[in-house]
Structure formats: structure tokens, C-alpha cells
Motif scaffolding. Structure first.
Motif, PDB file in Angstrom:
ATOM      1  N   SER A  70       0.834  -1.205   0.000  1.00 37.01           N
ATOM      2  CA  SER A  70       0.000   0.000   0.000  1.00 37.01           C
ATOM      3  C   SER A  70       0.867   1.253   0.000  1.00 37.01           C
ATOM      4  O   SER A  70       0.563   2.232  -0.689  1.00 37.01           O
ATOM      5  CB  SER A  70      -0.918   0.017   1.224  1.00 37.01           C
ATOM      6  OG  SER A  70      -1.828  -1.045   1.150  1.00 37.01           O
ATOM      7  N   GLY A  71       1.962   1.220   0.755  1.00 38.60           N
ATOM      8  CA  GLY A  71       2.878   2.364   0.791  1.00 38.60           C
ATOM      9  C   GLY A  71       3.528   2.608  -0.557  1.00 38.60           C
ATOM     10  O   GLY A  71       3.662   3.757  -1.001  1.00 38.60           O
ATOM     11  N   VAL A  72       3.942   1.535  -1.218  1.00 38.69           N
ATOM     12  CA  VAL A  72       4.554   1.665  -2.545  1.00 38.69           C
ATOM     13  C   VAL A  72       3.545   2.239  -3.536  1.00 38.69           C
ATOM     14  O   VAL A  72       3.866   3.141  -4.322  1.00 38.69           O
ATOM     15  CB  VAL A  72       5.083   0.293  -3.036  1.00 38.69           C
ATOM     16  CG1 VAL A  72       5.430   0.329  -4.507  1.00 38.69           C
ATOM     17  CG2 VAL A  72       6.281  -0.136  -2.210  1.00 38.69           C
ATOM     18  N   LEU A  73       2.328   1.749  -3.492  1.00 44.16           N
ATOM     19  CA  LEU A  73       1.304   2.255  -4.414  1.00 44.16           C
ATOM     20  C   LEU A  73       0.960   3.714  -4.131  1.00 44.16           C
ATOM     21  O   LEU A  73       0.739   4.502  -5.056  1.00 44.16           O
ATOM     22  CB  LEU A  73       0.057   1.379  -4.352  1.00 44.16           C
ATOM     23  CG  LEU A  73       0.229   0.007  -5.001  1.00 44.16           C
ATOM     24  CD1 LEU A  73      -0.929  -0.914  -4.641  1.00 44.16           C
ATOM     25  CD2 LEU A  73       0.363   0.135  -6.494  1.00 44.16           C
ATOM     26  N   PHE A  74       0.927   4.095  -2.864  1.00 41.87           N
ATOM     27  CA  PHE A  74       0.655   5.502  -2.537  1.00 41.87           C
ATOM     28  C   PHE A  74       1.825   6.383  -2.991  1.00 41.87           C
ATOM     29  O   PHE A  74       1.616   7.482  -3.496  1.00 41.87           O
ATOM     30  CB  PHE A  74       0.394   5.674  -1.046  1.00 41.87           C
ATOM     31  CG  PHE A  74      -0.041   7.060  -0.695  1.00 41.87           C
ATOM     32  CD1 PHE A  74      -1.307   7.511  -1.035  1.00 41.87           C
ATOM     33  CD2 PHE A  74       0.814   7.930  -0.058  1.00 41.87           C
ATOM     34  CE1 PHE A  74      -1.714   8.796  -0.734  1.00 41.87           C
ATOM     35  CE2 PHE A  74       0.424   9.222   0.257  1.00 41.87           C
ATOM     36  CZ  PHE A  74      -0.841   9.657  -0.090  1.00 41.87           C
ATOM     37  N   ALA A  75       3.064   5.885  -2.843  1.00 45.26           N
ATOM     38  CA  ALA A  75       4.226   6.641  -3.325  1.00 45.26           C
ATOM     39  C   ALA A  75       4.164   6.813  -4.843  1.00 45.26           C
ATOM     40  O   ALA A  75       4.487   7.887  -5.372  1.00 45.26           O
ATOM     41  CB  ALA A  75       5.519   5.946  -2.912  1.00 45.26           C
ATOM     42  N   LEU A  76       3.742   5.748  -5.548  1.00 43.01           N
ATOM     43  CA  LEU A  76       3.565   5.872  -6.995  1.00 43.01           C
ATOM     44  C   LEU A  76       2.474   6.879  -7.333  1.00 43.01           C
ATOM     45  O   LEU A  76       2.600   7.640  -8.294  1.00 43.01           O
ATOM     46  CB  LEU A  76       3.219   4.513  -7.604  1.00 43.01           C
ATOM     47  CG  LEU A  76       4.357   3.506  -7.704  1.00 43.01           C
ATOM     48  CD1 LEU A  76       3.819   2.146  -8.150  1.00 43.01           C
ATOM     49  CD2 LEU A  76       5.413   3.989  -8.673  1.00 43.01           C
ATOM     50  N   ALA A  77       1.418   6.886  -6.541  1.00 46.47           N
ATOM     51  CA  ALA A  77       0.334   7.843  -6.767  1.00 46.47           C
ATOM     52  C   ALA A  77       0.854   9.271  -6.648  1.00 46.47           C
ATOM     53  O   ALA A  77       0.577  10.124  -7.499  1.00 46.47           O
ATOM     54  CB  ALA A  77      -0.797   7.601  -5.764  1.00 46.47           C
ATOM     55  N   VAL A  78       1.634   9.529  -5.612  1.00 43.41           N
ATOM     56  CA  VAL A  78       2.173  10.879  -5.406  1.00 43.41           C
ATOM     57  C   VAL A  78       3.184  11.219  -6.501  1.00 43.41           C
ATOM     58  O   VAL A  78       3.165  12.319  -7.063  1.00 43.41           O
ATOM     59  CB  VAL A  78       2.806  10.991  -4.003  1.00 43.41           C
ATOM     60  CG1 VAL A  78       3.569  12.286  -3.847  1.00 43.41           C
ATOM     61  CG2 VAL A  78       1.732  10.875  -2.934  1.00 43.41           C
TER      62      VAL A  78
END
Length: 133
Positions: free
Chosen positions: A8-16
């Protein structure tokens, strides 16, 4: 605990990152779409959406103590994912047993919801909510 939040953290970092890069290029619609896509997937795979699975023995013990239903499920099962999505608000009030991780969890089909000896095979979200009450 951090390992469970890793994807989830990796996906949120990709989102940002991707959303921010589009925003810097003055592409507001692209930024919003990319951010929403990656952040949405990050939420879906997060522990909020998918609580930690326990063993069948532990779920039985906990269910006897607190009276919460046990949901037997498996990864990549479309009916299991549909049920998990429909119960996203009540997911923490259930005990989840991944039948692929625990071979001792013997059920005929997934998803199966069990409470006090009553088993519901492929139940609707409304039926599970009724059990939770």
C-alpha cells in the motif's frame, strides 16, 4: 506490521510521484486520474480492506470467545473478493481464514461463513451483516 502496509505504501508513493509529475506538467486531469488509480489500488490492498488472516484453530477459539463469525476465503477468488469488498466496513468485525495458508481449514467451498456451527456457503453481504449483529 510494516510489512503488511508495504504494498500500500509503494502504491501511494507511486500515486504521489506519477500524479505529481503530471501536475508539474500542468496536466491536472491526468494527475487526478493517476493519483486516484494508484491510491485506490493502494487502499484496496491495504490492511484496512484486507484484515490479517488467522489460522482456523485461532479463529475458532476467538469466535467462541467473542461471538464473531469466521470467514473462510482464498486469494484470487472472485466471490471472496466480492464479499470482502461488500463487507469493507465490517471487515474488522470478522475473523478471516485464508484456506491456502492454513491447510487445516477444511471447507467445501469458499467463501464460507461460519458462526456457532451454522455455515453459509457463498453468502450475500446482507446475510453476513445479519450474523454480525
Amino acid at each position: 506490521m510494516l510489512r503488511r502496509w508495504g504494498l500500500s505504501g509503494v502504491l501511494f508513493a507511486l500515486a504521489v510521484t506519477y500524479g505529481g509529475s503530471r501536475l508539474l506538467d500542468d496536466r491536472l486531469i491526468g494527475a487526478v486520474l493517476l493519483f486516484g488509480f494508484f491510491a485506490g489500488i493502494g487502499f484496496v490492498v491495504s490492511p484496512w480492506m484486507f484484515p490479517r488472516s488467522v489460522s482456523a484453530a485461532e479463529a475458532t477459539r476467538l469466535s467462541a470467545a467473542d461471538g464473531r463469525p469466521i470467514v473462510y476465503w482464498r486469494l484470487r477468488c472472485p466471490w471472496c473478493l466480492r464479499l470482502r469488498w461488500a463487507l469493507r466496513g465490517e471487515a474488522r468485525r470478522l475473523h478471516w481464514v485464508d484456506v491456502w495458508k492454513d491447510p487445516s481449514a477444511s471447507v467445501d467451498a469458499v467463501p464460507t461463513v461460519e458462526l456457532h456451527g451454522t455455515k453459509l456457503i457463498n453468502p450475500t453481504a446482507a446475510a453476513v451483516r445479519e450474523l454480525v449483529r
